[in-house]
Design a protein around this motif. Sequence first.
Motif, PDB file in Angstrom:
ATOM      1  N   VAL A  12       0.846  -1.184   0.000  1.00  6.43           N
ATOM      2  CA  VAL A  12       0.000   0.000   0.000  1.00  6.43           C
ATOM      3  C   VAL A  12       0.884   1.237   0.000  1.00  6.43           C
ATOM      4  O   VAL A  12       2.014   1.199   0.512  1.00  6.43           O
ATOM      5  N   GLN A  13       0.381   2.310  -0.556  1.00  6.17           N
ATOM      6  CA  GLN A  13       1.132   3.563  -0.543  1.00  6.17           C
ATOM      7  C   GLN A  13       0.989   4.257   0.812  1.00  6.17           C
ATOM      8  O   GLN A  13      -0.005   4.052   1.529  1.00  6.17           O
ATOM      9  N   ALA A  14       1.962   5.079   1.117  1.00  4.62           N
ATOM     10  CA  ALA A  14       1.905   5.849   2.352  1.00  4.62           C
ATOM     11  C   ALA A  14       0.616   6.663   2.396  1.00  4.62           C
ATOM     12  O   ALA A  14       0.200   7.242   1.382  1.00  4.62           O
ATOM     13  N   GLY A  15      -0.007   6.678   3.573  1.00  2.00           N
ATOM     14  CA  GLY A  15      -1.285   7.358   3.729  1.00  2.00           C
ATOM     15  C   GLY A  15      -2.485   6.457   3.510  1.00  2.00           C
ATOM     16  O   GLY A  15      -3.614   6.845   3.825  1.00  2.00           O
ATOM     17  N   GLY A  16      -2.240   5.277   2.982  1.00  2.00           N
ATOM     18  CA  GLY A  16      -3.315   4.347   2.693  1.00  2.00           C
ATOM     19  C   GLY A  16      -3.710   3.519   3.908  1.00  2.00           C
ATOM     20  O   GLY A  16      -3.221   3.732   5.021  1.00  2.00           O
ATOM     21  N   ARG A  67      -4.016   5.692  14.859  1.00  2.00           N
ATOM     22  CA  ARG A  67      -3.998   5.267  13.449  1.00  2.00           C
ATOM     23  C   ARG A  67      -4.511   3.836  13.280  1.00  2.00           C
ATOM     24  O   ARG A  67      -5.132   3.521  12.265  1.00  2.00           O
ATOM     25  N   PHE A  68      -4.228   2.991  14.250  1.00  2.00           N
ATOM     26  CA  PHE A  68      -4.622   1.580  14.175  1.00  2.00           C
ATOM     27  C   PHE A  68      -5.751   1.316  15.163  1.00  2.00           C
ATOM     28  O   PHE A  68      -5.799   1.922  16.241  1.00  2.00           O
ATOM     29  N   THR A  69      -6.610   0.371  14.805  1.00  2.00           N
ATOM     30  CA  THR A  69      -7.697  -0.041  15.684  1.00  2.00           C
ATOM     31  C   THR A  69      -7.777  -1.556  15.709  1.00  2.00           C
ATOM     32  O   THR A  69      -7.909  -2.191  14.654  1.00  2.00           O
ATOM     33  N   ILE A  70      -7.705  -2.119  16.909  1.00  2.00           N
ATOM     34  CA  ILE A  70      -7.855  -3.566  17.065  1.00  2.00           C
ATOM     35  C   ILE A  70      -9.286  -3.849  17.502  1.00  2.00           C
ATOM     36  O   ILE A  70      -9.866  -3.107  18.303  1.00  2.00           O
ATOM     37  N   SER A  71      -9.854  -4.921  16.965  1.00  2.00           N
ATOM     38  CA  SER A  71     -11.218  -5.285  17.327  1.00  2.00           C
ATOM     39  C   SER A  71     -11.356  -6.804  17.274  1.00  2.00           C
ATOM     40  O   SER A  71     -10.517  -7.484  16.683  1.00  2.00           O
ATOM     41  N   ARG A  72     -12.400  -7.305  17.907  1.00  2.00           N
ATOM     42  CA  ARG A  72     -12.619  -8.753  17.860  1.00  2.00           C
ATOM     43  C   ARG A  72     -14.086  -9.042  17.626  1.00  2.00           C
ATOM     44  O   ARG A  72     -14.957  -8.253  17.976  1.00  2.00           O
ATOM     45  N   ASP A  73     -14.339 -10.200  17.031  1.00  2.00           N
ATOM     46  CA  ASP A  73     -15.685 -10.695  16.812  1.00  2.00           C
ATOM     47  C   ASP A  73     -15.738 -12.067  17.474  1.00  2.00           C
ATOM     48  O   ASP A  73     -15.281 -13.051  16.907  1.00  2.00           O
ATOM     49  N   ASN A  74     -16.295 -12.102  18.671  1.00  2.18           N
ATOM     50  CA  ASN A  74     -16.299 -13.349  19.430  1.00  2.18           C
ATOM     51  C   ASN A  74     -17.123 -14.437  18.742  1.00  2.18           C
ATOM     52  O   ASN A  74     -16.792 -15.619  18.820  1.00  2.18           O
ATOM     53  N   ASN A  84      -4.778   2.633   9.410  1.00  2.68           N
ATOM     54  CA  ASN A  84      -4.993   3.820   8.593  1.00  2.68           C
ATOM     55  C   ASN A  84      -3.766   4.722   8.641  1.00  2.68           C
ATOM     56  O   ASN A  84      -2.915   4.570   9.520  1.00  2.68           O
ATOM     57  N   SER A  85      -3.707   5.640   7.717  1.00  5.05           N
ATOM     58  CA  SER A  85      -2.602   6.597   7.649  1.00  5.05           C
ATOM     59  C   SER A  85      -1.258   5.883   7.733  1.00  5.05           C
ATOM     60  O   SER A  85      -0.371   6.267   8.512  1.00  5.05           O
ATOM     61  N   LEU A  86      -1.113   4.852   6.955  1.00  5.43           N
ATOM     62  CA  LEU A  86       0.095   4.034   7.022  1.00  5.43           C
ATOM     63  C   LEU A  86       1.341   4.806   6.587  1.00  5.43           C
ATOM     64  O   LEU A  86       1.280   5.672   5.700  1.00  5.43           O
ATOM     65  N   GLN A 114       2.807 -10.178   5.546  1.00  2.00           N
ATOM     66  CA  GLN A 114       3.676  -9.055   5.187  1.00  2.00           C
ATOM     67  C   GLN A 114       2.855  -7.814   4.868  1.00  2.00           C
ATOM     68  O   GLN A 114       1.895  -7.860   4.095  1.00  2.00           O
ATOM     69  N   VAL A 115       3.266  -6.702   5.457  1.00  2.00           N
ATOM     70  CA  VAL A 115       2.705  -5.390   5.127  1.00  2.00           C
ATOM     71  C   VAL A 115       3.842  -4.513   4.638  1.00  2.00           C
ATOM     72  O   VAL A 115       4.849  -4.344   5.340  1.00  2.00           O
ATOM     73  N   THR A 116       3.689  -3.978   3.445  1.00  2.97           N
ATOM     74  CA  THR A 116       4.706  -3.108   2.868  1.00  2.97           C
ATOM     75  C   THR A 116       4.070  -1.778   2.506  1.00  2.97           C
ATOM     76  O   THR A 116       3.080  -1.744   1.774  1.00  2.97           O
ATOM     77  N   VAL A 117       4.638  -0.704   3.037  1.00  2.00           N
ATOM     78  CA  VAL A 117       4.130   0.635   2.768  1.00  2.00           C
ATOM     79  C   VAL A 117       5.174   1.389   1.962  1.00  2.00           C
ATOM     80  O   VAL A 117       6.303   1.603   2.429  1.00  2.00           O
ATOM     81  N   SER A 118       4.809   1.777   0.766  1.00  3.73           N
ATOM     82  CA  SER A 118       5.748   2.479  -0.113  1.00  3.73           C
ATOM     83  C   SER A 118       5.607   3.995   0.068  1.00  3.73           C
ATOM     84  O   SER A 118       4.522   4.504   0.343  1.00  3.73           O
TER      85      SER A 118
END
Length: 119
Positions: A12-16, A67-74, A84-86, A114-118
């Motif tokens: 993903v691009q920066a900001g994505g 920027r990040f949000t963790i959530s769960r679905d029991n 967000n805003s990577l 793998q997460v790659t932010v360009s």
Amino acid sequence: QVQLVESGGGLVQAGGSLRLSCAVSGRASSIYKMGWFRQAPGKERDFVAHIYWNSGITYYADSVKGRFTISRDNAKNTVSLQMNSLKPEDTAVYYCAATTSILTSWEYWGQGTQVTVSS
């Protein structure tokens, strides 16, 4: 035993934004807390966020707070990480982890995605 499988990584691009998911199988009912960690090349594995399985209370590393949000679905036995805003410095392999007790450290780990932010 608990099995964890991550998905959703990519380029993903920066900001994505990206959304990671972790599917939990096995003794999901025994889970106390779940978390996300990441490891960049040549660096140690770092904590990103965690969530208590029953209460839903969350905690974040300062570097991702807001920027990040963790959530769960029991019901679906899944944990997600909305990113967000990577930034390029978010580039890493992201791991899902679980523990079944307040007394133990992280017992179970996924294989990573793998997460790659360009820039």
